[in-house]
Scaffold this active site. Structure first.
Site, PDB file in Angstrom:
ATOM      1  N   GLU A 270       5.584  37.448 -33.212  1.00  0.00           N
ATOM      2  CA  GLU A 270       5.163  36.078 -32.901  1.00  0.00           C
ATOM      3  C   GLU A 270       4.834  36.105 -31.412  1.00  0.00           C
ATOM      4  O   GLU A 270       5.706  36.005 -30.568  1.00  0.00           O
ATOM      5  CB  GLU A 270       6.294  35.102 -33.236  1.00  0.00           C
ATOM      6  N   CYS A 304       4.927  28.815 -26.438  1.00  0.00           N
ATOM      7  CA  CYS A 304       3.817  29.590 -27.012  1.00  0.00           C
ATOM      8  C   CYS A 304       2.878  28.650 -27.762  1.00  0.00           C
ATOM      9  O   CYS A 304       1.725  28.981 -27.999  1.00  0.00           O
ATOM     10  CB  CYS A 304       4.329  30.701 -27.913  1.00  0.00           C
TER      11      CYS A 304
HETATM   12  C1  UN1 Z   1       7.850  29.374 -28.786  1.00  0.00           C
HETATM   13  O1  UN1 Z   1       7.373  28.805 -27.813  1.00  0.00           O
HETATM   14  O2  UN1 Z   1       7.975  30.635 -28.810  1.00  0.00           O
HETATM   15  O3  UN1 Z   1       6.802  24.648 -32.214  1.00  0.00           O
HETATM   16  C2  UN1 Z   1       8.418  28.687 -29.966  1.00  0.00           C
HETATM   17  C3  UN1 Z   1       7.393  24.650 -31.134  1.00  0.00           C
HETATM   18  C4  UN1 Z   1       8.846  25.070 -31.123  1.00  0.00           C
HETATM   19  C5  UN1 Z   1       8.975  26.541 -31.046  1.00  0.00           C
HETATM   20  C6  UN1 Z   1       8.151  27.223 -30.009  1.00  0.00           C
HETATM   21  N1  UN1 Z   1       9.481  24.573 -32.316  1.00  0.00           N
HETATM   22  O4  UN1 Z   1       6.861  24.319 -30.087  1.00  0.00           O
END
Ligand code: UN1
Length: 520
Positions: A270, A304
């Site tokens: 991921e 992310c």
């Molecule tokens: C991340 O930034 O690696 O959907 C995960 C989202 C959070 C998870 C982000 N539930 O922004």
């Protein structure tokens, strides 16, 4: 205002603090203090010292994987609903420590309280989810072509699961992986970000405390090895780590995936996102503006899933731009421990320098700063020693090179479009494929966006921003984002091995495909 010393006792961390040093490994529940050069830890809010970490080396990684393998052999035979009970108890312990865990996340990442608590909530939610799953790890029965034969599909525990996680979600991403892995009958070795080692220690302490009441759950089920990228690579190369689940940059993911592939192991990736939202002439602009501000500026742009590209139809671009500039001007930047703060600091000086360099590059590529972008000086609610910025909003003439890059900072590029097809093409033109959104009240536009020729991302939302996904859905994305899916839906299958069983209830031995073998 709380500091680290207020959290050490409530989080059960005192057992591991030796003078000012923190252990780089917890193996079978025992802390290890490797003699490697120490790493100084600093709070991103004000630069306060959090002590020193003594990072793990190849020796600790090997030992932790060995202990995890032993724990796995016992745990895989414990019935899954009983494994679910362990996760239920972990979830209850997390509920009891929610506030202090969130405070530690704030101290290590600079997230505001509400977002830090939301992150802990993701751990609680995945515990509930994993508990239910512990009674639903089902396979199929399949019709056989042979008389008196049956085909079964079973899902069995996989082995040792290595989890590599990033600084920006120092608990949730490990929890998505670890809670499912435990329910699926595996042992876990965790390599967290070197920027958030104390959150990892606190989470490990909580799980170990819970494990103590479970005679059938060995302490070796959760192992922790801390340090820089080399620690993650030792984990990726270890042939006894059956699955490596890695979250972080594309560069990190590429290195990990290659190391795992070299030994034909499994990886679940991921990686980076470069997420876009399309705003059509049929959008509810008020709703869109609110969603955009949270997605782009929330968590100081360090998710992310953060929104980085905004594709707005010509007709509504001026109106939306005006709303966004006004909203950005009201974002309060400062100490995330203050209840009024919405934007905390960037994680470190390097993140600030990168953001500034990217803004200069964007300017060279024709970008025009609409607001924000500059560092915020200390004073009032802005402590000295942290790296604070006003989130930046830029108008770009087109999707230039710099827009194709993921910069882990609050920069939102605004671009205009005329035809929806062009906007979707721009959405898909980058190498990453994590999250995306369309803002429209038109059913057809929404349908095209979430259809097969629409957004190519793992997450495609309608009238919902790109960030803040719920745990019930499969989380992850395509292309350079790595293709992995974590958390909900059927992501649990990643943490199990599938066995197909053919059973013969009869006295004859018919061969598949009608093959005859032996005397006529
Ligand atoms: C991340 O930034 O690696 O959907 C995960 C989202 C959070 C998870 C982000 N539930 O922004």
């Amino acid at each position: 205002m709380y500091t680290l010393s207020d959290l050490i006792a409530p989080l059960g961390l005192a057992r591991w603090q030796q003078a000012d040093c923190w252990p780089g490994a917890i193996i079978d529940g025992i802390a290890h203090y490797p003699s490697s050069p120490s790493q100084a830890l600093h709070c991103p809010i004000d630069g306060a010292s959090h002590g020193d970490l003594l990072p793990a080396s190849a020796v600790e990684v090997k030992a932790s994987v060995g202990c995890a393998s032993v724990a796995f052999e016992a745990w895989r035979c414990v019935p899954a609903p009983r494994r679910g009970e362990l996760v239920r108890h972990i979830g209850e312990a997390v509920r009891a420590r929610k506030r202090v865990l969130a405070q530690l996340i704030t101290l290590e990442t600079g997230k505001i309280a509400s977002e830090a608590e939301g992150e802990v909530q993701e751990w609680i939610d995945i515990c509930d989810y994993a508990l239910g799953l512990s009674r639903q790890l089902y396979g199929l029965t399949i019709a056989s072509e042979r008389p008196q034969h049956r085909l079964l599909e079973q899902w069995h525990p996989l082995g040792v699961v290595g989890v590599i996680s990033a600084f920006n979600f120092p608990i949730a991403v490990w929890a998505w992986n670890a809670m499912l892995a435990l329910v699926c009958g595996n042992a876990v070795v965790w390599k967290p970000s070197e920027k958030t080692p104390l959150t990892a220690l606190a989470a490990t302490a909580l799980v170990l405390d819970t494990l103590r009441d479970f005679a059938d759950a060995p302490a070796g089920l959760v192992q922790l090895v801390q340090g820089n990228a080399s620690v993650g690579l030792h984990l990726a190369r270890d042939p006894h780590v059956t699955l490596v689940s890695a979250t972080g940059s594309v560069t990190m993911g590429r290195a990990v995936a290659q190391a795992v592939a070299a030994r034909l192991g499994r990886s679940l990736l991921e990686l980076g996102g470069n997420n876009a939202a399309i705003v059509t002439p049929n959008a509810d602009l008020e709703l869109a503006a609110r969603a955009i501000v949270f997605a782009a500026a929330g968590t100081c742009g360090q998710r992310c899933t953060s929104l980085r590209r905004l594709l707005v139809h010509e007709e509504v671009a001026d109106a939306l731009q005006e709303k966004l500039v006004t909203a950005y001007q009201h974002l309060s930047v400062g100490d995330p421990r203050q209840p009024t703060t919405l934007i905390g600091p960037l994680i470190d000086a390097a993140a600030l320098a990168r953001m500034q360099a990217v803004l200069i590059q964007a300017h060279k590529e024709g970008g025009h700063l609409l607001c924000g972008g500059s560092p915020v000086r200390a004073g009032g609610h802005v402590p000295a020693g942290g790296h604070y910025v006003h989130p930046a909003l830029l108008a770009m003439p087109e999707q230039t090179d710099v827009v194709h890059e993921e910069t882990f900072a609050p920069i939102l590029y605004l671009m205009r479009y005329e035809r929806l097809d062009d906007a979707i093409a721009l959405n898909n033109a980058v190498s990453q494929g994590l999250s995306s959104a369309i803002f429209t009240t038109d059913l057809r536009e929404a349908g095209v966006f979430i259809g097969p020729a629409g957004s190519d991302c793992g997450l495609a939302n309608v009238n919902v921003g790109t960030s803040g996904a719920e745990i019930g859905g499969a989380f992850g994305g395509e292309k350079n984002t790595g293709g992995g899916r974590e958390s909900g839906s059927d992501a649990w299958k990643n943490y199990m091995r599938r066995a197909t069983n053919t059973l013969n209830d009869g006295n004859a031995l018919p061969l598949a495909q009608g093959i005859r073998f032996g005397p006529a």
